[in-house]
Design a protein around this motif. Sequence first.
Motif, PDB file in Angstrom:
ATOM      1  N   UNK A  26       0.862  -1.176   0.000  1.00 56.87           N
ATOM      2  CA  UNK A  26       0.000   0.000   0.000  1.00 56.87           C
ATOM      3  C   UNK A  26       0.902   1.230   0.000  1.00 56.87           C
ATOM      4  N   UNK A  27       0.496   2.261  -0.733  1.00 56.25           N
ATOM      5  CA  UNK A  27       1.358   3.430  -0.893  1.00 56.25           C
ATOM      6  C   UNK A  27       0.549   4.710  -0.735  1.00 56.25           C
ATOM      7  N   UNK A  28       1.115   5.650   0.024  1.00 53.99           N
ATOM      8  CA  UNK A  28       0.640   7.032   0.017  1.00 53.99           C
ATOM      9  C   UNK A  28       1.738   7.859  -0.625  1.00 53.99           C
ATOM     10  N   UNK A  29       1.376   8.710  -1.576  1.00 52.83           N
ATOM     11  CA  UNK A  29       2.365   9.534  -2.272  1.00 52.83           C
ATOM     12  C   UNK A  29       2.147  11.006  -1.951  1.00 52.83           C
ATOM     13  N   UNK A  30       3.226  11.680  -1.583  1.00 56.94           N
ATOM     14  CA  UNK A  30       3.197  13.127  -1.378  1.00 56.94           C
ATOM     15  C   UNK A  30       4.295  13.742  -2.253  1.00 56.94           C
ATOM     16  N   UNK A 152      -5.002  -6.404  -1.717  1.00 57.84           N
ATOM     17  CA  UNK A 152      -5.605  -6.129  -0.415  1.00 57.84           C
ATOM     18  C   UNK A 152      -5.763  -7.403   0.405  1.00 57.84           C
ATOM     19  N   UNK A 153      -6.077  -8.520  -0.241  1.00 61.92           N
ATOM     20  CA  UNK A 153      -6.167  -9.790   0.476  1.00 61.92           C
ATOM     21  C   UNK A 153      -4.841 -10.116   1.142  1.00 61.92           C
ATOM     22  N   UNK A 154      -3.754  -9.975   0.372  1.00 60.17           N
ATOM     23  CA  UNK A 154      -2.432 -10.283   0.906  1.00 60.17           C
ATOM     24  C   UNK A 154      -2.102  -9.388   2.094  1.00 60.17           C
ATOM     25  N   UNK A 173      -7.237  -1.797  10.207  1.00 62.82           N
ATOM     26  CA  UNK A 173      -7.160  -2.302   8.834  1.00 62.82           C
ATOM     27  C   UNK A 173      -7.301  -1.158   7.839  1.00 62.82           C
ATOM     28  N   UNK A 174      -8.268  -0.282   8.078  1.00 67.20           N
ATOM     29  CA  UNK A 174      -8.505   0.834   7.161  1.00 67.20           C
ATOM     30  C   UNK A 174      -7.287   1.745   7.084  1.00 67.20           C
ATOM     31  N   UNK A 175      -6.723   2.091   8.233  1.00 66.77           N
ATOM     32  CA  UNK A 175      -5.579   2.999   8.259  1.00 66.77           C
ATOM     33  C   UNK A 175      -4.358   2.369   7.607  1.00 66.77           C
ATOM     34  N   UNK A 176      -4.113   1.097   7.917  1.00 65.44           N
ATOM     35  CA  UNK A 176      -2.895   0.433   7.471  1.00 65.44           C
ATOM     36  C   UNK A 176      -2.939   0.062   5.997  1.00 65.44           C
ATOM     37  N   UNK A 178      -5.857   0.787   3.549  1.00 68.19           N
ATOM     38  CA  UNK A 178      -6.497   1.724   2.621  1.00 68.19           C
ATOM     39  C   UNK A 178      -5.968   3.150   2.777  1.00 68.19           C
ATOM     40  N   UNK A 179      -5.511   3.506   3.964  1.00 72.41           N
ATOM     41  CA  UNK A 179      -4.897   4.807   4.161  1.00 72.41           C
ATOM     42  C   UNK A 179      -5.875   5.898   4.540  1.00 72.41           C
ATOM     43  N   UNK A 180      -5.310   6.989   5.044  1.00 75.94           N
ATOM     44  CA  UNK A 180      -6.130   8.086   5.542  1.00 75.94           C
ATOM     45  C   UNK A 180      -6.930   8.775   4.442  1.00 75.94           C
ATOM     46  N   UNK A 181      -6.415   8.767   3.221  1.00 77.33           N
ATOM     47  CA  UNK A 181      -7.058   9.508   2.138  1.00 77.33           C
ATOM     48  C   UNK A 181      -8.074   8.674   1.358  1.00 77.33           C
ATOM     49  N   UNK A 182      -8.270   7.432   1.786  1.00 79.69           N
ATOM     50  CA  UNK A 182      -9.154   6.543   1.036  1.00 79.69           C
ATOM     51  C   UNK A 182     -10.620   6.949   1.186  1.00 79.69           C
ATOM     52  N   UNK A 183     -11.367   6.768   0.105  1.00 80.32           N
ATOM     53  CA  UNK A 183     -12.800   7.026   0.146  1.00 80.32           C
ATOM     54  C   UNK A 183     -13.593   5.735   0.328  1.00 80.32           C
TER      55      UNK A 183
END
Length: 223
Positions: A26-30, A152-154, A173-176, A178-183
Amino acid sequence: MRILLAEDEHSLARVIVKIFEKNNYSVDAVHDGEDALLYLESGNYDAAVLDIMMPKVDGITVLQKIRAQGNPIPVLLLTAKSEVDDKVLGLDSGANYYLTKPFDTKELLATLRTITRSQSAGNSKWNFGNITLDRATFELASPTGSFRLANKEFQMMELLISNPRHIISTERFMEKIWGFDSEAEINVVWVYISYLRKKLAALHATIQIKAFRNAGYALEENT
């Protein structure tokens, strides 16, 4: 495993994000150092990939600041600056590795695996009950067969099997993953738990994903 990518060249950032996601990260890009610091303060990342030449705050300063705060997160510096003195400065500032552009995709992924290896006890496989999760092949296996898990399963299974018998909340699970910016809606966690339960049943697993009301989920041995 969740990665923070700080790269101000948007086209390159998109390429790196696709590389990581294809390999089940999972990646967050800034795109600047100021945002990199804000995101890293969340403490929700397993590694960071930082460009050095970024606007607002450069990558070296970001690295020095998080190390001064006692943040031990593995950091890969990704930069076009290839002089020996630049590498020495990066490593002395607390980087785990220094990779110059242009880079080879295989080297990038191998480097990421190397700097995060200590977090998985030096082993690419996790075992619980009669089930094995292979981080190199993304396979969930038992003596009766195997499945190659989707992204996501993995990641969900990775979080569960690396913390056996520990309750993991839906919010975690959501934070780790899908991330904070996920809808994404929070019920997406239940959907993926359902997918994994079906695969574990098909593999005749001696473990199960148990739900705890208003608490979360845990991987436990069958009773």
